[in-house]
Design a protein around this motif. Structure first.
Motif, PDB file in Angstrom:
ATOM      1  N   UNK A 157       8.943   9.038 -11.204  1.00 34.95           N
ATOM      2  CA  UNK A 157      10.062   8.227 -10.699  1.00 34.95           C
ATOM      3  C   UNK A 157       9.814   6.770 -11.054  1.00 34.95           C
ATOM      4  N   UNK A 158      10.472   6.324 -12.109  1.00 30.43           N
ATOM      5  CA  UNK A 158      10.215   4.985 -12.649  1.00 30.43           C
ATOM      6  C   UNK A 158      10.558   3.884 -11.652  1.00 30.43           C
ATOM      7  N   UNK A 159      11.611   4.078 -10.871  1.00 31.79           N
ATOM      8  CA  UNK A 159      12.051   3.038  -9.936  1.00 31.79           C
ATOM      9  C   UNK A 159      10.971   2.744  -8.895  1.00 31.79           C
ATOM     10  N   UNK A 160      10.266   3.782  -8.430  1.00 30.72           N
ATOM     11  CA  UNK A 160       9.222   3.576  -7.428  1.00 30.72           C
ATOM     12  C   UNK A 160       8.018   2.884  -8.051  1.00 30.72           C
ATOM     13  N   UNK A 208       0.833  -1.209   0.000  1.00 29.23           N
ATOM     14  CA  UNK A 208       0.000   0.000   0.000  1.00 29.23           C
ATOM     15  C   UNK A 208       0.865   1.256   0.000  1.00 29.23           C
ATOM     16  N   UNK A 209       1.933   1.212   0.785  1.00 29.73           N
ATOM     17  CA  UNK A 209       2.836   2.363   0.843  1.00 29.73           C
ATOM     18  C   UNK A 209       3.484   2.609  -0.517  1.00 29.73           C
ATOM     19  N   UNK A 210       3.924   1.551  -1.178  1.00 31.56           N
ATOM     20  CA  UNK A 210       4.561   1.678  -2.486  1.00 31.56           C
ATOM     21  C   UNK A 210       3.579   2.224  -3.519  1.00 31.56           C
ATOM     22  N   UNK A 211       2.329   1.759  -3.458  1.00 29.25           N
ATOM     23  CA  UNK A 211       1.320   2.225  -4.400  1.00 29.25           C
ATOM     24  C   UNK A 211       1.052   3.719  -4.227  1.00 29.25           C
ATOM     25  N   UNK A 212       0.978   4.171  -2.967  1.00 29.30           N
ATOM     26  CA  UNK A 212       0.754   5.592  -2.697  1.00 29.30           C
ATOM     27  C   UNK A 212       1.926   6.424  -3.204  1.00 29.30           C
ATOM     28  N   UNK A 213       3.143   5.968  -2.912  1.00 28.10           N
ATOM     29  CA  UNK A 213       4.331   6.704  -3.352  1.00 28.10           C
ATOM     30  C   UNK A 213       4.411   6.765  -4.880  1.00 28.10           C
ATOM     31  N   UNK A 214       4.050   5.682  -5.537  1.00 29.28           N
ATOM     32  CA  UNK A 214       4.080   5.656  -7.007  1.00 29.28           C
ATOM     33  C   UNK A 214       3.085   6.664  -7.572  1.00 29.28           C
ATOM     34  N   UNK A 215       1.918   6.777  -6.927  1.00 29.52           N
ATOM     35  CA  UNK A 215       0.916   7.745  -7.384  1.00 29.52           C
ATOM     36  C   UNK A 215       1.366   9.181  -7.128  1.00 29.52           C
ATOM     37  N   UNK A 269      12.316  -1.020 -17.980  1.00 26.42           N
ATOM     38  CA  UNK A 269      13.574  -0.283 -18.117  1.00 26.42           C
ATOM     39  C   UNK A 269      14.095   0.093 -16.731  1.00 26.42           C
ATOM     40  N   UNK A 270      14.375  -0.930 -15.936  1.00 22.85           N
ATOM     41  CA  UNK A 270      14.872  -0.696 -14.582  1.00 22.85           C
ATOM     42  C   UNK A 270      16.287  -1.270 -14.477  1.00 22.85           C
ATOM     43  N   UNK A 271      16.829  -1.277 -13.288  1.00 21.83           N
ATOM     44  CA  UNK A 271      18.194  -1.761 -13.144  1.00 21.83           C
ATOM     45  C   UNK A 271      18.268  -3.274 -13.307  1.00 21.83           C
ATOM     46  N   UNK A 272      19.460  -3.748 -13.640  1.00 19.63           N
ATOM     47  CA  UNK A 272      19.680  -5.168 -13.942  1.00 19.63           C
ATOM     48  C   UNK A 272      19.300  -6.065 -12.772  1.00 19.63           C
ATOM     49  N   UNK A 273      19.572  -5.625 -11.572  1.00 18.25           N
ATOM     50  CA  UNK A 273      19.290  -6.444 -10.393  1.00 18.25           C
ATOM     51  C   UNK A 273      17.790  -6.654 -10.202  1.00 18.25           C
ATOM     52  N   UNK A 274      17.001  -5.614 -10.438  1.00 22.18           N
ATOM     53  CA  UNK A 274      15.544  -5.737 -10.318  1.00 22.18           C
ATOM     54  C   UNK A 274      15.003  -6.698 -11.359  1.00 22.18           C
ATOM     55  N   UNK A 275      15.490  -6.597 -12.575  1.00 20.08           N
ATOM     56  CA  UNK A 275      15.043  -7.526 -13.625  1.00 20.08           C
ATOM     57  C   UNK A 275      15.438  -8.957 -13.285  1.00 20.08           C
ATOM     58  N   UNK A 276      16.631  -9.110 -12.730  1.00 18.20           N
ATOM     59  CA  UNK A 276      17.095 -10.449 -12.345  1.00 18.20           C
ATOM     60  C   UNK A 276      16.192 -11.044 -11.280  1.00 18.20           C
ATOM     61  N   UNK A 277      15.861 -10.241 -10.253  1.00 12.40           N
ATOM     62  CA  UNK A 277      15.037 -10.766  -9.167  1.00 12.40           C
ATOM     63  C   UNK A 277      13.634 -11.086  -9.653  1.00 12.40           C
TER      64      UNK A 277
END
Length: 333
Positions: A162-165, A150-157, A190-198
């Motif tokens: 900010x693409x990373x969020x 929920x916190x992440x969704x609010x921050x993204x909105x 189009x995020x960092x390699x580590x995020x795509x890997x996970x």
């Protein structure tokens, strides 16, 4: 400053660049006037050591961070200049690496239980959220994991640019809903390699739990394994490799390959023979089936005995005929 650039490079998954910048920055931080900046360098060095599997080095730099706090050198850990919970996030990673995820649960829970703590962490380390939520879901603490989502969704909105969020919010949604299609969006983003890997590792985990999904799971595990290695994280790459080899060889082969169409051959022998007949070497067969070359050679000898082939070439010549009709066990002893 090089130490800040090192932190940014680390967040982007550029491990080698982060280390190089950190080394340069730490040399400057020896100046007493700039000594407080060394805390950032210690954190970068601790995280890079952890991702490389260098636990002793990781612990050394983590202890340096503790000393900075104890002896009042924590100026850069303040809210105004550096996220106050970054050291706590580092501690969670270190504990998980050193002692196991179970021991890290209380700290992971603490970081996401408080809204202010969760917001601070997501703003400074967006990819941290998926790591924490995985730990919480393994501990069956869905309630705290939902808070993080929920916190992440609010921050993204609140921060649409900010693409990373936005990616972190999507990743949490995918983990909590066990939604492979959402994970695929994260893996293709189009995020960092580590995020795509996970994300690819998460897809592999879900597929490996479903009937008939093991072959697809292996494809995503292999992608994650290579990507982690390319991102300078051999520890993570090794973890994924262990998932590929978690099952014993016969079970893995039985799930990964079609059932034998020749009654005298086991599923594993059939898979080995089919690949050898197509021209692969023992090493290449082993790479595809996650077997050692010696194990492949053992199974191949059994195949030769059972079908009457005397060489790889002879097996290749006769393979099409063999798979088109069953074999009489007695005819080959």
């Amino acid at each position: 400053m090089d130490l800040v650039r090192a932190k940014i490079a680390l967040c982007d998954g550029r491990i080698d660049e982060a280390i190089s910048l950190c080394d340069t920055g730490m040399a400057v931080a020896d100046d007493p006037v700039l000594a407080s900046w060394a805390s950032i360098g210690s954190m970068v060095r601790a995280i890079t050591a952890m991702r490389r599997g260098e636990l002793a080095t990781m612990i050394h730099h983590a202890n340096q961070i503790k000393e900075d706090v104890i002896f009042g050198r924590e100026g850069l850990w303040g809210r105004d200049t550096f996220p106050w919970n970054s050291p706590a996030w580092l501690v969670v990673q270190i504990i998980e690496a050193e002692k196991g995820w179970e021991v890290a649960v209380p700290l992971a829970r603490g970081l996401l239980t408080s809204e202010s703590s969760a917001r601070g962490l997501l703003l400074s380390e967006p990819s941290a959220a998926s790591f924490l939520v995985r730990i919480l879901l393994r501990a069956d603490d869905r309630e705290t994991a939902e808070r993080g989502r929920r916190c992440a969704a609010v921050l993204a909105a609140e921060n649409p640019g900010i693409h990373a969020i936005a990616t972190a919010a999507l990743h949490l949604e995918a983990l909590l809903e066990r939604d492979i299609s959402l994970l695929q969006q994260v893996a293709a983003s189009d995020c960092d390699e580590r995020t795509r890997s996970s994300a690819n590792e998460d897809i592999g985990d879900l597929l490996s739990e479903s009937a008939g999904g093991f072959r697809q799971a292996c494809m995503h595990y292999e992608t994650a394994m290579r990507s982690y290695a390319d991102a300078g994280s051999p520890r993570d790459s090794s973890r994924v490799r262990s998932k590929l080899r978690r099952s014993d060889a016969p079970k893995t082969a039985a799930r990964f390959w079609p059932s034998s169409r020749i009654s005298v051959l086991t599923d594993t022998e059939y898979a080995v023979a089919e690949l050898v007949a197509s021209g692969l070497t023992n090493a290449e067969v082993g790479g595809q089936m996650y077997l050692s070359r010696h194990t492949v050679a053992f199974h191949l000898r059994k195949v030769f005995q059972k079908v009457g082939a005397k060489s790889r070439i002879e097996l290749a010549v006769m393979w099409k005929q063999l798979t088109g009709q069953d074999l009489d066990v007695a005819s080959h002893g």
